[in-house]
Every structure is written in structure tokens, then in C-alpha cells.
Design an enzyme around this catalytic site. Structure first.
Site, PDB file in Angstrom:
ATOM      1  N   ASP A 190       0.595  -1.000  -0.372  1.00 54.22           N
ATOM      2  CA  ASP A 190      -0.078  -0.280   0.031  1.00 54.22           C
ATOM      3  C   ASP A 190       1.243   1.173   0.058  1.00 54.22           C
ATOM      4  O   ASP A 190       1.769   1.433   1.357  1.00 54.22           O
ATOM      5  CB  ASP A 190      -1.519   0.428   1.512  1.00 54.22           C
ATOM      6  CG  ASP A 190      -1.762   1.158   1.316  1.00 54.22           C
ATOM      7  OD1 ASP A 190      -1.430   2.645   0.350  1.00 54.22           O
ATOM      8  OD2 ASP A 190      -2.444   1.370   2.350  1.00 54.22           O
TER       9      ASP A 190
ATOM     10  N   HIS B  20      -8.590   5.375   1.989  1.00 52.78           N
ATOM     11  CA  HIS B  20      -7.785   4.117   1.818  1.00 52.78           C
ATOM     12  C   HIS B  20      -8.891   2.639   0.595  1.00 52.78           C
ATOM     13  O   HIS B  20      -8.340   1.608   1.306  1.00 52.78           O
ATOM     14  CB  HIS B  20      -7.452   3.750   3.002  1.00 52.78           C
ATOM     15  CG  HIS B  20      -6.392   4.549   4.026  1.00 52.78           C
ATOM     16  ND1 HIS B  20      -5.215   3.994   3.709  1.00 52.78           N
ATOM     17  CD2 HIS B  20      -6.943   5.087   5.133  1.00 52.78           C
ATOM     18  CE1 HIS B  20      -4.549   4.600   5.031  1.00 52.78           C
ATOM     19  NE2 HIS B  20      -5.273   5.018   5.840  1.00 52.78           N
TER      20      HIS B  20
ATOM     21  N   GLN C 252       2.771   4.497   2.584  1.00 55.13           N
ATOM     22  CA  GLN C 252       2.446   4.058   4.112  1.00 55.13           C
ATOM     23  C   GLN C 252       3.447   2.735   4.390  1.00 55.13           C
ATOM     24  O   GLN C 252       3.704   2.319   5.185  1.00 55.13           O
ATOM     25  CB  GLN C 252       1.625   3.648   4.461  1.00 55.13           C
ATOM     26  CG  GLN C 252       0.343   2.779   3.956  1.00 55.13           C
ATOM     27  CD  GLN C 252      -1.055   2.161   4.514  1.00 55.13           C
ATOM     28  OE1 GLN C 252      -1.355   3.530   4.685  1.00 55.13           O
ATOM     29  NE2 GLN C 252      -1.103   1.637   5.501  1.00 55.13           N
TER      30      GLN C 252
ATOM     31  N   ASN D  53      -1.187   3.262  12.393  1.00 54.39           N
ATOM     32  CA  ASN D  53       0.190   3.286  13.421  1.00 54.39           C
ATOM     33  C   ASN D  53       0.725   2.165  13.099  1.00 54.39           C
ATOM     34  O   ASN D  53       2.042   1.698  13.738  1.00 54.39           O
ATOM     35  CB  ASN D  53      -0.540   3.473  14.781  1.00 54.39           C
ATOM     36  CG  ASN D  53      -1.509   2.175  15.073  1.00 54.39           C
ATOM     37  OD1 ASN D  53      -1.742   1.536  14.439  1.00 54.39           O
ATOM     38  ND2 ASN D  53      -2.105   2.278  16.445  1.00 54.39           N
TER      39      ASN D  53
ATOM     40  N   TYR E 232       2.384  -6.941  19.486  1.00 57.95           N
ATOM     41  CA  TYR E 232       3.127  -7.310  17.652  1.00 57.95           C
ATOM     42  C   TYR E 232       1.878  -6.947  16.638  1.00 57.95           C
ATOM     43  O   TYR E 232       1.211  -7.226  16.916  1.00 57.95           O
ATOM     44  CB  TYR E 232       2.353  -8.883  17.533  1.00 57.95           C
ATOM     45  CG  TYR E 232       3.226  -9.508  18.989  1.00 57.95           C
ATOM     46  CD1 TYR E 232       4.907 -10.189  18.770  1.00 57.95           C
ATOM     47  CD2 TYR E 232       3.492 -10.037  20.314  1.00 57.95           C
ATOM     48  CE1 TYR E 232       5.628 -10.574  19.483  1.00 57.95           C
ATOM     49  CE2 TYR E 232       4.136 -10.153  21.068  1.00 57.95           C
ATOM     50  CZ  TYR E 232       4.992 -11.350  20.905  1.00 57.95           C
ATOM     51  OH  TYR E 232       6.109 -11.388  21.474  1.00 57.95           O
TER      52      TYR E 232
ATOM     53  N   LYS F 240       2.478  -7.406   8.758  1.00 59.62           N
ATOM     54  CA  LYS F 240       1.171  -7.165   7.695  1.00 59.62           C
ATOM     55  C   LYS F 240       0.262  -7.356   7.132  1.00 59.62           C
ATOM     56  O   LYS F 240       0.049  -8.302   7.636  1.00 59.62           O
ATOM     57  CB  LYS F 240       2.676  -7.611   6.588  1.00 59.62           C
ATOM     58  CG  LYS F 240       4.144  -6.615   6.021  1.00 59.62           C
ATOM     59  CD  LYS F 240       4.506  -7.222   5.039  1.00 59.62           C
ATOM     60  CE  LYS F 240       6.509  -6.467   5.720  1.00 59.62           C
ATOM     61  NZ  LYS F 240       7.293  -7.926   4.950  1.00 59.62           N
ATOM     62  N   ASP F 241      -0.297  -6.423   6.783  1.00 60.83           N
ATOM     63  CA  ASP F 241      -1.936  -6.510   6.307  1.00 60.83           C
ATOM     64  C   ASP F 241      -2.165  -6.677   5.001  1.00 60.83           C
ATOM     65  O   ASP F 241      -1.020  -6.655   4.654  1.00 60.83           O
ATOM     66  CB  ASP F 241      -1.965  -5.863   7.096  1.00 60.83           C
ATOM     67  CG  ASP F 241      -2.555  -4.160   6.615  1.00 60.83           C
ATOM     68  OD1 ASP F 241      -1.759  -4.155   6.015  1.00 60.83           O
ATOM     69  OD2 ASP F 241      -3.431  -3.427   6.946  1.00 60.83           O
TER      70      ASP F 241
ATOM     71  N   GLN G  10      -5.350 -27.965 -10.594  1.00 59.28           N
ATOM     72  CA  GLN G  10      -5.715 -28.985 -11.625  1.00 59.28           C
ATOM     73  C   GLN G  10      -4.802 -30.191 -11.689  1.00 59.28           C
ATOM     74  O   GLN G  10      -3.940 -29.705 -11.223  1.00 59.28           O
ATOM     75  CB  GLN G  10      -6.451 -28.029 -13.488  1.00 59.28           C
ATOM     76  CG  GLN G  10      -6.760 -27.270 -13.397  1.00 59.28           C
ATOM     77  CD  GLN G  10      -8.180 -27.520 -12.365  1.00 59.28           C
ATOM     78  OE1 GLN G  10      -8.884 -26.217 -12.770  1.00 59.28           O
ATOM     79  NE2 GLN G  10      -8.805 -28.810 -13.450  1.00 59.28           N
TER      80      GLN G  10
ATOM     81  N   ARG H 113      -9.744   0.725   9.881  1.00 60.69           N
ATOM     82  CA  ARG H 113      -8.393   0.552  11.108  1.00 60.69           C
ATOM     83  C   ARG H 113      -8.204  -0.633  11.780  1.00 60.69           C
ATOM     84  O   ARG H 113      -7.438  -1.188  12.933  1.00 60.69           O
ATOM     85  CB  ARG H 113      -8.692   1.605  12.390  1.00 60.69           C
ATOM     86  CG  ARG H 113      -9.217   3.340  12.346  1.00 60.69           C
ATOM     87  CD  ARG H 113      -8.907   3.649  13.125  1.00 60.69           C
ATOM     88  NE  ARG H 113     -10.133   4.818  13.435  1.00 60.69           N
ATOM     89  CZ  ARG H 113     -10.632   6.191  12.061  1.00 60.69           C
ATOM     90  NH1 ARG H 113      -8.417   6.277  12.259  1.00 60.69           N
ATOM     91  NH2 ARG H 113     -10.906   6.692  12.110  1.00 60.69           N
TER      92      ARG H 113
ATOM     93  N   TYR I 203      -5.141  -0.023  15.794  1.00 62.00           N
ATOM     94  CA  TYR I 203      -5.214   1.307  16.829  1.00 62.00           C
ATOM     95  C   TYR I 203      -5.659   1.255  18.072  1.00 62.00           C
ATOM     96  O   TYR I 203      -6.815   0.424  18.275  1.00 62.00           O
ATOM     97  CB  TYR I 203      -6.575   2.334  15.820  1.00 62.00           C
ATOM     98  CG  TYR I 203      -6.255   2.768  14.896  1.00 62.00           C
ATOM     99  CD1 TYR I 203      -4.959   1.893  13.655  1.00 62.00           C
ATOM    100  CD2 TYR I 203      -6.302   4.288  14.410  1.00 62.00           C
ATOM    101  CE1 TYR I 203      -5.424   2.446  12.713  1.00 62.00           C
ATOM    102  CE2 TYR I 203      -6.553   4.825  13.000  1.00 62.00           C
ATOM    103  CZ  TYR I 203      -5.095   4.306  12.497  1.00 62.00           C
ATOM    104  OH  TYR I 203      -5.459   4.357  11.094  1.00 62.00           O
TER     105      TYR I 203
HETATM  106  C1  F6R Z   1      -7.847   0.153   7.349  1.00 62.58           C
HETATM  107  C2  F6R Z   1      -8.280   0.503   6.531  1.00 62.58           C
HETATM  108  C3  F6R Z   1      -8.322   2.473   6.579  1.00 62.58           C
HETATM  109  C4  F6R Z   1      -7.480   3.115   7.627  1.00 62.58           C
HETATM  110  C5  F6R Z   1      -8.757   4.339   8.462  1.00 62.58           C
HETATM  111  C6  F6R Z   1      -7.618   5.023   8.661  1.00 62.58           C
HETATM  112  O1  F6R Z   1      -6.771  -0.907   6.591  1.00 62.58           O
HETATM  113  O2  F6R Z   1      -7.066   1.549   5.352  1.00 62.58           O
HETATM  114  O3  F6R Z   1      -9.821   1.613   7.609  1.00 62.58           O
HETATM  115  O4  F6R Z   1      -7.278   2.746   9.072  1.00 62.58           O
HETATM  116  O5  F6R Z   1      -9.252   4.663   7.042  1.00 62.58           O
HETATM  117  O6  F6R Z   1      -7.132   6.074   8.311  1.00 62.58           O
HETATM  118  P1  F6R Z   1      -6.103   7.101   8.732  1.00 62.58           P
HETATM  119  O7  F6R Z   1      -5.316   7.390   9.777  1.00 62.58           O
HETATM  120  O8  F6R Z   1      -5.408   6.963   7.644  1.00 62.58           O
HETATM  121  O9  F6R Z   1      -6.811   8.024   9.500  1.00 62.58           O
HETATM  122 MG    MG Z   2      -4.825  -1.913   2.117  1.00 65.54          MG
HETATM  123 MG    MG Z   3      -4.537   0.972   3.735  1.00 68.63          MG
END
Ligand code: F6R
Ligand code: MG
Ligand code: MG
Length: 369
Positions: free
Chosen positions: A11, A18, A91, A101, A225, A228-229, A238, A262, A344
Site C-alpha cells: 500500500d 484507503h 505507508q 500506526n 505485535y 503486514k496486512d 488442476q 482501522r 489502533y
Molecule cells: C484499514 C484502513 C482504513 C484506515 C482508516 C483510518 O486497513 O486502511 O480503515 O485505517 O481509514 O485511516 P487514517 O489513519 O489514514 O485516518
Molecule cells: Mg490495504
Molecule cells: Mg491501507
């Protein structure tokens, strides 16, 4: 000759919020990849705010030149994202990027080196707003559950079963399980996908790779902990492997995964076509796309957009109903993730502010009123 299929994703900035990838980023990545002499072929796609580079080459897994190429391309995309002031530009690459974060952990990678079969069918699964543990349940169904994969029972080339390699992301260890004999032991672990994640699946007859995910050990940051997401997974299909339909069937039941808004909620994994890979409702729900390819001398023949099939409409409807149901719980568990798993949190600050207002309860439970 062996072919390596590498899927490298990051990302590097969302558009809008997002929810998506800006077309300029995809264009930039394609231009850079076109210019590289290292590759046999490439395809660029996206799911939510993640850009996915699908690469074929002859350099094997963990190759430094391929990793550098991907990183340079994602950095070039970051420059575009910065210019457009996209959301959380860079990011996953930059530790000083403004987003959430969890920052700067680097791109996610799934790759396999294979001897191309006479016909080599692969499906690449890519998800947004969830983590690598999201593949545990579908990989189990695909490679160990005969109610999903009839081939485990009736295909002589698959009846031997599969080996699962599972990572303990916290202790940084791995262990192998043979399915079907050891599924009860294995499920003790993979039923906890926040910590135990399937990394590789191997065919027990040939020892050949069948599937690989982008799972990676977690980092310990400020006592918590993090990892990566938004994972990817490559699955071979096959002749000795589950059929295309047996792989996709695992997504006909939208299971609950951790992630969503988040990275702090539980929600259903919604299977969508690429055109619908823009998670918007409450920044979600988490979604998965599946691109199918035939490999021909390393050329990526395709893709076919696998979830562009009305037969998945019911699964989508179920997922949307679950999303409605879960959302009604607002900030309550189990819709909101357990305290230790949220991406978060304000708990430390709020606790600090209120700690003097907490009064000890009497030791004697009888009088504890
Ligand atoms: C989760 C994601 C979104 C953001 C949310 C807050 O993976 O990408 O849900 O976490 O929109 O984003 P910020 O911290 O940029 O305000
Ligand atoms: Mg993403
Ligand atoms: Mg993201």
C-alpha cells in the site's frame, strides 16, 4: 527450466481515502516493469488500496534483484502518490508516512518456484483490509476438507493428501502437519489465525509446492505485535491439485476475518471482481479478488477475473447481511477486535488519564459491594 512466480504487494497510497489505487500508480508500475530485462512477464492489479505486482522470472525465490526491482517500482509509485497527495503515501515503505500506526514494514511477498506442468493453472488470491491468517480457513477447506474438495476423495492424484507448513508468527517458528492424519492437531493452531498462519502447502505424493501465502513473522513494536496486512496467496490448480472450482468454492461461505476499519474489527470476507475491489462501507468489509492464469513458458496467459461469476452473488449477499449484523455492535467485541489485536487504540492514553479514579475492590469477595 524452472519458473518463479512472485507476487509482491504494498500500500503506497490510497485513492480516495484507503479505498483504492489511483490509475497513475498502476500506469507507473506497468511502465517500470515493461522496462525491466529481469522478467519474463508481469501483470499489475489492485485490491482496495494495495497495488499488486504479479511477476514471472527464472531467478528463483528470495532473489535480491527481483526484490530490489519491486521496491524501486513501489518507490517510484510512492513518488507519484506523494505528488497527488494520496492517502498514506508510501505507508508500507516509509516509516514516516502519515497513515494509521503501522508503517514502513515493507512490501508483502508470496512466491513459488515451479517446473511448469503440461498445463499450469494458477489462481492468485489478493485481499484488502485483513491479514494473512484470513487464508487459513479457505486453505484448510481447499486442501484438507473433502466436503469442499471432492477430489481429495475421488482423484487418485490427490488422494494422498497435502502437507501444511504453519508459522507461529509470535515465536518465529514453523511446523509441518500431514493432512488428513494430523488435522485435529493442526486445527488447534490454525483455528487461531492471528498467531498461527499457513505459509506453504505441499503435495504429499510429489513433494511439489501447491500453495504459498504472504505470511511473515510479526514485529514487536512498543510492546505490541504488529504485522503486514492485506495478504496474497498463490494456489496451483488442476491435475493433482484441487480444481479451479474447488479452490474458489472455499470462498462461497464468507468467513469472518480480522481487519476492516482501522484494522480493528471482525467482518466477513467479501469475494468480488476487480472492478468492485474498492472497500468503502465502514472502510470495508474486507474483500478478496481472485485472478486466474495459465502459465506458458512463464508467460501469464490471462487474467480471468474469477469472482466475476453470478454463482458468487449468494455469497456476496450473505457477506453483506453479516456486515449489517456485525456493524450494529459498534465498538463492542467481538465486532471490534480484542484489545491486544487492534491496530489502533487509545487505551494507554485513556488509562493514564483515568488511573487515579480506579478504586481497589475489597479483597474479601463476600463484602465486595
Ligand atoms: C484499514 C484502513 C482504513 C484506515 C482508516 C483510518 O486497513 O486502511 O480503515 O485505517 O481509514 O485511516 P487514517 O489513519 O489514514 O485516518
Ligand atoms: Mg490495504
Ligand atoms: Mg491501507
Amino acid at each position: 527450466k524452472k519458473i518463479t512466480l512472485s507476487v509482491i504487494k504494498a500500500d503506497v497510497g490510497g485513492f480516495v481515502g484507503h479505498s483504492g489505487v489511483h490509475p497513475e500508480l498502476v500506469k507507473k508500475a506497468c511502465e517500470e516493469l515493461d522496462a525491466s530485462p529481469l522478467l519474463i512477464d508481469h501483470h499489475v492489479t489492485y485490491v482496495g488500496d494495495d497495488i499488486n505486482l504479479i511477476l514471472t522470472h527464472e531467478l528463483g525465490c528470495n532473489n535480491e534483484d527481483i526484490r530490489r526491482l519491486a521496491r524501486n517500482i513501489l518507490s517510484a509509485c510512492t513518488e507519484v502518490a506523494k505528488k497527488l497527495k494520496l492517502c498514506g503515501a508510501g505507508q508500507d515503505l516509509l516509516s514516516d508516512a502519515f497513515a494509521g500506526n503501522i508503517k514502513g514494514l515493507g512490501p508483502g511477498v508470496a512466491e513459488m518456484e515451479i517446473e511448469e506442468r503440461k498445463s499450469e493453472t494458477v489462481i492468485i488470491l489478493m485481499a484488502d483490509k485483513t491479514g494473512a491468517g484470513a487464508w487459513n480457513l479457505p486453505l484448510y477447506k481447499i486442501f484438507a476438507d473433502p466436503f469442499n474438495t471432492t477430489g481429495l476423495i475421488i482423484d487418485p492424484n490427490m488422494h494422498c493428501g497435502f502437507n501444511f507448513e504453519v508459522y507461529d508468527l509470535v515465536e518465529k517458528k514453523k511446523i509441518n502437519f500431514a493432512a488428513p492424519e494430523e488435522i485435529y492437531d493442526m486445527l488447534v493452531f490454525i483455528g487461531a489465525p492471528g498467531r498461527f498462519v499457513i505459509k506453504h502447502v505441499y503435495h504429499r505424493g510429489t513433494g511439489e509446492i501447491a500453495a504459498v501465502s504472504s505470511a511473515q513473522p510479526l514485529y514487536r513494536v512498543a510492546g505490541r505485535y504488529v504485522g503486514k496486512d492485506d495478504p496474497v496467496c498463490i494456489v496451483r490448480c488442476q491435475t493433482g491439485y484441487p480444481s479451479l472450482g474447488e479452490v474458489l468454492e472455499a470462498f462461497s461461505h464468507p468467513h469472518l476475518v480480522a481487519g476492516w476499519l482501522r484494522g480493528s474489527h471482525i467482518g466477513p470476507l467479501l469475494p468480488v471482481e476487480v472492478k468492485d475491489a474498492h472497500p468503502v462501507r465502514f472502510d470495508g468489509p474486507p474483500r478478496v479478488i481472485a485472478l486466474g492464469f495459465q502459465l506458458a513458458g512463464g508467460k501469464l496467459v490471462g487474467p480471468q477475473d474469477m469472482f466475476a461469476d453470478p454463482a458468487f452473488d449468494n455469497a456476496r449477499q450473505v457477506a453483506l447481511d453479516i456486515a449489517d449484523y456485525m456493524r450494529r455492535m459498534g465498538p463492542f467485541e467481538p465486532h471490534r477486535l480484542h484489545l491486544d489485536e487492534m491496530e489502533y487504540t487509545t487505551m494507554p492514553q485513556v488509562m493514564r488519564k483515568l488511573k487515579d479514579r480506579f478504586i481497589d475492590l475489597p479483597e474479601d469477595r463476600e463484602t465486595g459491594t
